[in-house]
Design a protein around this motif. Sequence first.
Motif, mmCIF file in Angstrom:
data_model
loop_
_atom_site.group_PDB
_atom_site.id
_atom_site.type_symbol
_atom_site.label_atom_id
_atom_site.label_comp_id
_atom_site.label_asym_id
_atom_site.label_seq_id
_atom_site.Cartn_x
_atom_site.Cartn_y
_atom_site.Cartn_z
ATOM 1 N N ASP A 12 5.766 5.761 -6.838
ATOM 2 C CA ASP A 12 4.626 5.043 -6.257
ATOM 3 C C ASP A 12 4.834 3.537 -6.365
ATOM 4 N N GLY A 13 4.791 2.865 -5.234
ATOM 5 C CA GLY A 13 4.921 1.420 -5.228
ATOM 6 C C GLY A 13 6.353 0.926 -5.152
ATOM 7 N N VAL A 14 7.315 1.817 -5.342
ATOM 8 C CA VAL A 14 8.735 1.439 -5.281
ATOM 9 C C VAL A 14 9.408 2.076 -4.072
ATOM 10 N N LEU A 15 9.252 3.387 -3.949
ATOM 11 C CA LEU A 15 9.789 4.106 -2.793
ATOM 12 C C LEU A 15 8.733 4.299 -1.712
ATOM 13 N N THR A 16 7.497 4.513 -2.146
ATOM 14 C CA THR A 16 6.413 4.795 -1.201
ATOM 15 C C THR A 16 5.134 4.083 -1.605
ATOM 16 N N VAL A 17 4.226 3.944 -0.649
ATOM 17 C CA VAL A 17 2.837 3.551 -0.891
ATOM 18 C C VAL A 17 1.977 4.474 -0.045
ATOM 19 N N LYS A 20 3.892 6.803 2.309
ATOM 20 C CA LYS A 20 4.654 6.255 3.421
ATOM 21 C C LYS A 20 5.842 5.514 2.816
ATOM 22 N N ALA A 21 7.042 5.824 3.296
ATOM 23 C CA ALA A 21 8.236 5.187 2.754
ATOM 24 C C ALA A 21 8.198 3.684 3.004
ATOM 25 N N LEU A 22 8.514 2.903 1.963
ATOM 26 C CA LEU A 22 8.573 1.457 2.127
ATOM 27 C C LEU A 22 9.818 1.083 2.932
ATOM 28 N N PRO A 23 9.765 -0.018 3.660
ATOM 29 C CA PRO A 23 10.890 -0.408 4.510
ATOM 30 C C PRO A 23 12.210 -0.487 3.732
ATOM 31 N N GLY A 24 13.229 0.179 4.253
ATOM 32 C CA GLY A 24 14.552 0.128 3.658
ATOM 33 C C GLY A 24 14.772 1.021 2.463
ATOM 34 N N ALA A 25 13.735 1.724 2.015
ATOM 35 C CA ALA A 25 13.863 2.520 0.797
ATOM 36 C C ALA A 25 14.768 3.732 1.000
ATOM 37 N N LEU A 53 6.514 16.923 -5.301
ATOM 38 C CA LEU A 53 6.946 15.539 -5.106
ATOM 39 C C LEU A 53 8.280 15.488 -4.371
ATOM 40 N N ALA A 54 9.216 16.318 -4.804
ATOM 41 C CA ALA A 54 10.536 16.342 -4.172
ATOM 42 C C ALA A 54 10.427 16.751 -2.709
ATOM 43 N N SER A 55 9.601 17.749 -2.419
ATOM 44 C CA SER A 55 9.430 18.208 -1.051
ATOM 45 C C SER A 55 8.836 17.112 -0.170
ATOM 46 N N ARG A 56 7.856 16.401 -0.716
ATOM 47 C CA ARG A 56 7.215 15.316 0.051
ATOM 48 C C ARG A 56 8.214 14.197 0.340
ATOM 49 N N LEU A 57 9.020 13.840 -0.670
ATOM 50 C CA LEU A 57 9.999 12.770 -0.499
ATOM 51 C C LEU A 57 11.104 13.184 0.467
ATOM 52 N N ALA A 58 11.551 14.437 0.360
ATOM 53 C CA ALA A 58 12.575 14.929 1.280
ATOM 54 C C ALA A 58 12.062 14.896 2.715
ATOM 55 N N ARG A 226 8.934 -6.542 -6.172
ATOM 56 C CA ARG A 226 7.685 -7.183 -5.753
ATOM 57 C C ARG A 226 6.979 -6.355 -4.681
ATOM 58 N N THR A 227 6.821 -5.079 -4.942
ATOM 59 C CA THR A 227 6.088 -4.186 -4.048
ATOM 60 C C THR A 227 5.086 -3.406 -4.889
ATOM 61 N N GLY A 228 4.302 -2.529 -4.237
ATOM 62 C CA GLY A 228 3.376 -1.681 -4.980
ATOM 63 C C GLY A 228 2.323 -2.477 -5.714
ATOM 64 N N LYS A 229 2.198 -2.240 -7.019
ATOM 65 C CA LYS A 229 1.168 -2.886 -7.819
ATOM 66 C C LYS A 229 1.570 -4.280 -8.299
ATOM 67 N N TYR A 230 2.764 -4.734 -7.916
ATOM 68 C CA TYR A 230 3.230 -6.048 -8.373
ATOM 69 C C TYR A 230 2.216 -7.137 -8.040
ATOM 70 N N LEU A 231 1.918 -7.959 -9.037
ATOM 71 C CA LEU A 231 1.074 -9.132 -8.848
ATOM 72 C C LEU A 231 1.742 -10.309 -9.556
ATOM 73 N N PRO A 232 1.836 -11.467 -8.912
ATOM 74 C CA PRO A 232 2.465 -12.621 -9.561
ATOM 75 C C PRO A 232 1.835 -12.969 -10.900
ATOM 76 N N GLU A 233 0.510 -12.888 -10.978
ATOM 77 C CA GLU A 233 -0.161 -13.251 -12.231
ATOM 78 C C GLU A 233 0.186 -12.282 -13.358
ATOM 79 N N THR A 234 0.335 -11.000 -13.038
ATOM 80 C CA THR A 234 0.735 -10.020 -14.041
ATOM 81 C C THR A 234 2.169 -10.271 -14.488
ATOM 82 N N HIS A 235 3.021 -10.613 -13.553
ATOM 83 C CA HIS A 235 4.414 -10.936 -13.854
ATOM 84 C C HIS A 235 4.494 -12.102 -14.837
ATOM 85 N N HIS A 236 3.783 -13.176 -14.541
ATOM 86 C CA HIS A 236 3.878 -14.379 -15.365
ATOM 87 C C HIS A 236 3.198 -14.228 -16.722
ATOM 88 N N ALA A 237 2.234 -13.320 -16.817
ATOM 89 C CA ALA A 237 1.525 -13.123 -18.089
ATOM 90 C C ALA A 237 2.127 -12.009 -18.923
#
Length: 266
Positions: A12-17, A20-25, A53-58, A226-237
């Motif tokens: 979640d947030g890395v391969l899909t959101v 739906k597959a994220l671009p280029g994943a 999960l595997a079936s959905r990703l496949a 920097r996809t999914g739940k990534y937030l700059p403020e969370t990164h810096h803190a």
Amino acid sequence: MERIRAVLVDIDGVLTVSWKALPGAVPAMEQLRAAGLRVALVTNNTSRTRAALASRLAGLGFPIAAGDVLTAPAATAAYLREHFPGARCLLLNSGDVRDDLPGVTLVEGGDADVVVLGGAGPEFGYEALNRVFRQLQRGARLVSMHRNLYWRTEGGLDLDTGAFLEGLEKAARTEAEVTGKPAPAFFEIALAHLDVDASEALMVGDDIESDVLAAQRSGITGVLVRTGKYLPETHHAASGTPDHVLDSFADLPALLTAGNDGTPRH
């Protein structure tokens, strides 16, 4: 990055959101496979079984089978069988993952020895949470598959189990035993599954604390995307610094094949 033989990947947030597959994943995963790298999808997803999960990703085009997926429910089952054999367990979870809980005695009514929290959803209403609280008051142990505060959907960030877990811990004056990420045991299971040492593995995630820094504390190279739940403020803190930061999972093959001087990318 020549020492890397295996890649651990959050879903979640890395391969899909929102499934739906994220671009280029998909092409990036295909490149990892073609390079002969061992892959394990390590996820705190608690709404579907490993097979589902595997079936959905496949179906989205990812070259993934059920044996490539390691879930928090599966890790929880192993933990319960070892530490609470035969215990009566009350499960509060959004989704049916009973197939990933072999050897665990689940109860619907009466007193429980262990309360197990999975992923949050509509099931986490007042009546259910208060029942959990009363079980904890009478001495039941508290096990949580994870303590994520939120996760990303196509509609935005949604609350997850951690938002409720902290309140239950304070109200019941107890502390949950966490079995999924960021628990060190979860990463140990993944490394054993892939038959590699920590120094030979890399973890890709969108949660800087539970995915990346937790993996780094286990000796695994950490990559924040920097996809999914990534937030700059969370990164810096955050409590530490990722080994590498990429715009998305699609950039991972380039990181693995490019000359690397060991300097983190930010």
